[in-house]
Each structure stands twice: as structure tokens, then as C-alpha cells.
Design an enzyme around this catalytic site. Structure first.
Site, PDB file in Angstrom:
ATOM      1  N   ASP A  47       0.820  -1.223   0.000  1.00 60.14           N
ATOM      2  CA  ASP A  47       0.000   0.000   0.000  1.00 60.14           C
ATOM      3  C   ASP A  47       0.851   1.269   0.000  1.00 60.14           C
ATOM      4  O   ASP A  47       0.658   2.154   0.839  1.00 60.14           O
ATOM      5  CB  ASP A  47      -0.919   0.023   1.221  1.00 60.14           C
ATOM      6  CG  ASP A  47      -1.642  -1.289   1.463  1.00 60.14           C
ATOM      7  OD1 ASP A  47      -2.154  -1.849   0.491  1.00 60.14           O
ATOM      8  OD2 ASP A  47      -1.679  -1.739   2.626  1.00 60.14           O
ATOM      9  N   GLU A 256     -11.788   0.085  -2.912  1.00 55.92           N
ATOM     10  CA  GLU A 256     -10.863   0.594  -1.893  1.00 55.92           C
ATOM     11  C   GLU A 256      -9.698   1.286  -2.592  1.00 55.92           C
ATOM     12  O   GLU A 256      -9.655   1.414  -3.814  1.00 55.92           O
ATOM     13  CB  GLU A 256     -10.350  -0.549  -1.018  1.00 55.92           C
ATOM     14  CG  GLU A 256      -9.536  -1.588  -1.767  1.00 55.92           C
ATOM     15  CD  GLU A 256      -9.120  -2.771  -0.905  1.00 55.92           C
ATOM     16  OE1 GLU A 256      -9.472  -2.798   0.283  1.00 55.92           O
ATOM     17  OE2 GLU A 256      -8.438  -3.676  -1.425  1.00 55.92           O
TER      18      GLU A 256
END
Length: 353
Positions: A47, A256
Site C-alpha cells: 500500500d 478501496e
């Protein structure tokens, strides 16, 4: 080529202590743009939120660990506990690990699972925004501050009022206003907030395929960057005919991993489709949208999750993302970077990782 988790963790035991307690540097190498290798190999990272501060690249990723938690649909096995900050002088330069920037034990209100963070700079201060479950196991978004981009960061005593879900992405516009985009369904709990209040039993978004898809959220930040300056708004994504994308449109709808960047006065909202593993983008003339869906710009990586960031450096654009090359295991990932190319009309060329 994948290596076993057992071997990888053994390697970590040999070198991890030095990484956790100080600065660790990797050797600068010329990277193959067609076959990027992991930027960090001595710990697991995912991420990656990348930013350019004072001409230097700083990366704020998740720190994956083997927590020996059984895998479930809510991501319980992603039981991360701290954040490291990494820096690079240039896109092919050595990667410096500046050690632990924030630990869950130093966040007064936190319970578990420090997921994908982001960072921003304003007012002479660096801000680290992070989602973590509180003592009641509800994801909230916290903020920590430092005078250095590498930390250490000191967390505020409570989460941002009115915050929820995961994946904060903070964007400062050319007029100086700053916005946060956030949200993630399934384990990210966004579907539990569809009425404005938390409902643990709610899986609304997963059952209404013919209704508009659950939206990411956007909110303008206060001048001190510590709170929201207005009510949270929906990020509406529409097709070329102006119709909202539907919940059952799994190849296109938001799931997301939101990110915002601006190119030639156009706002590019990019995100992960989640269970179909694409990175997609939509554009608007406003940071609030509505955003018109433009297409997929990255095909699925190896591993279940897809999460990215996009930066400009010296006239070129780059995408930071992750896959599971080091382990082959979804919860033990590694970050990478490659050039992001555009066509003359501003559209993003498709990447096949």
C-alpha cells in the site's frame, strides 16, 4: 520466482533488528522498467503512498508481518502493528529505511490493525494519516505529526472526529486547499456506515447489485490538518452517459485504495476494484466530482489486493504499487515502482504487471 515464507522470515530474523532500530539502505540499482523488482526486500511492505517533498521521494507503506492470524474475509490476517518511512533521492536511487515512524502501542485510542497510511505537508509540519481499529474494533482514521518527513510521528490522543473506514489519501490542490479521500468495503467496513451510523450487521453494498455502488468519501481538511472542515461527501463515479456505476459492476466500481492527482487542471480519481483486482480511474473538473469513469489502467498484480499511489517527478509520472513476488502470500507483500505513461489526450496507458 517465489520463495517460501519460512525462508523469508528466517532472513528477516538475521537482519530485522538493524532495520527496526535504525536507518537501513539498499544499494542503488538501475531498474528494469518492464520488470520492476521489489524496492524493499528485508521487511514486507504494501500500500505505498509516495510523495515528493523538497525534491525527494518519500514512501509511506503498510508494514506486513506474519502475525499467525487465520485468514478471513475481513482481513484479520493483515494484523500490521507499525509504519516505516522510506526515501529515495531519485527513481533509480537507493532506498533508505528510516525505521519505525509510528507504532500501534503509541496511539492511545488504537486497538489493532494499522492499515494503509498516507502523508501530507503543510504549515511546516508533516502529517501521517492512518486507519486503525479502535478499542471496539471499529476502523477510524488517526493523524500524527512530525517536523521531519521520516518521523518519528506523535499521534493525536483521539481519532479524527467523524472519521471511519480505511485508506486515507490526502491531496492538496493548487489553491492550497487539502482534501481527504477514504473508504474501503468488506474488511474496510465502509458498508457498515451506509446509514451514517455504524451497523456491524450491515452488508448492504454486497447485496444490491442493481443500485448505485457504495461510494468512496471525500472531505476538505481544516487549516490545521487535524480535523474535517465540513460534512463528509460521496465520491460519485458515473459512466459516459452520466449514470452512476452500479454495485454489481465489479470491473468498474470503487472498492478501496483511493488516490487523487491532478494533471492539466483535470482531477484524476484512481482506485482499486477490489475483488476483480483492477486499478481504474475517473476524471472530473472538481475535486468533489462527479467523476466520469475512463477505464482500467493496471491489470491485476499477483496477490489478492491492489493499492497504489501516483507522483510526478522531473516531468515524468510514476506509479507505486505492490505485489507478492517475494512470498506468493497475500498478506506478505512488497512495494514496486514503474513509469506511468499518458496519451496525448491525457488518458493513462494500460499497464500489464
Amino acid at each position: 520466482m517465489f520463495i517460501s515464507t519460512k525462508i523469508s522470515l528466517a532472513a528477516l530474523m538475521l537482519i530485522g533488528g538493524a532495520v527496526e532500530t535504525g536507518i537501513c539502505q539498499t544499494t542503488a540499482t538501475k531498474r528494469d522498467p518492464a520488470n520492476p523488482k521489489p524496492l524493499v526486500t528485508d521487511i514486507y511492505t504494501a500500500d505505498p503512498s509516495a510523495h515528493v517533498f523538497n525534491g525527494k521521494i518519500y514512501i509511506y507503506p503498510s508494514h506486513d508481518i506474519e502475525a499467525n492470524v487465520p485468514q478471513d474475509d475481513e482481513g484479520g490476517h493483515f494484523n500490521m502493528r507499525d509504519y516505516h518511512v522510506f526515501s529515495m533521492d531519485n527513481i533509480n536511487g537507493k532506498v533508505t529505511d528510516h525505521g519505525v515512524a509510528l507504532d500501534v502501542k503509541d496511539v492511545p485510542w488504537a486497538g489493532r490493525q494499522m492499515w494503509a497510511p498516507d502523508a501530507a505537508y503543510k504549515n511546516g509540519t508533516y502529517y501521517l494519516y492512518f486507519p486503525v481499529k479502535d478499542k471496539e474494533d471499529i476502523f477510524r482514521i488517526g493523524v500524527a505529526t512530525s517536523k521531519s518527513p521520516t518521523g518519528p510521528f506523535k499521534a493525536e490522543p483521539a481519532p479524527i472526529p467523524g472519521s471511519y473506514s480505511i485508506d486515507p489519501a490526502v491531496f492538496t490542490d493548487t489553491d492550497g486547499k487539502t482534501y481527504m479521500y477514504f473508504g474501503g468495503i468488506w474488511g474496510g467496513q465502509l458498508q457498515r456506515w451506509h446509514t451514517g451510523k455504524y451497523d456491524k450487521s450491515s452488508n448492504t453494498d454486497l447485496k444490491k447489485d442493481n443500485e448505485p455502488a457504495l461510494s468512496a468519501k471525500v472531505v476538505r481538511m481544516s487549516k490545521d490538518m487535524l480535523t474535517f472542515d465540513e460534512p463528509v461527501k460521496d465520491v460519485t463515479i458515473v459512466d459516459k452517459d452520466g449514470k452512476p456505476l452500479l454495485g454489481g459492476d465489479h470491473d468498474r466500481r470503487f472498492f478501496e485504495g483511493a488516490w487523487m492527482h491532478k494533471y492539466k487542471d483535470k482531477y484524476y480519481f484512481s482506485y482499486s476494484t477490489g475483488d476483480t483486482h483492477f486499478l481504474a480511474y475517473a476524471t472530473s473538473n472538481s475535486p468533489y466530482g462527479p467523476f466520469t469513469y475512463q477505464g482500467t489502467f493496471m491489470k491485476p498484480v499477483t496477490g489478492w489486493t491492489t493499492h497504489h499511489s501516483i507522483i510526478e517527478l522531473n516531468g515524468k509520472w510514476y506509479i507505486f504499487y505492490h505485489d507478492v513476488e517475494l512470498t506468493g502470500q497475500t498478506h506478505l507483500r512488497n512495494i514496486k515502482v514503474r513509469e506511468l505513461k499518458r496519451k496525448a489526450d491525457g488518458s493513462i496507458e494500460l499497464i500489464t504487471p
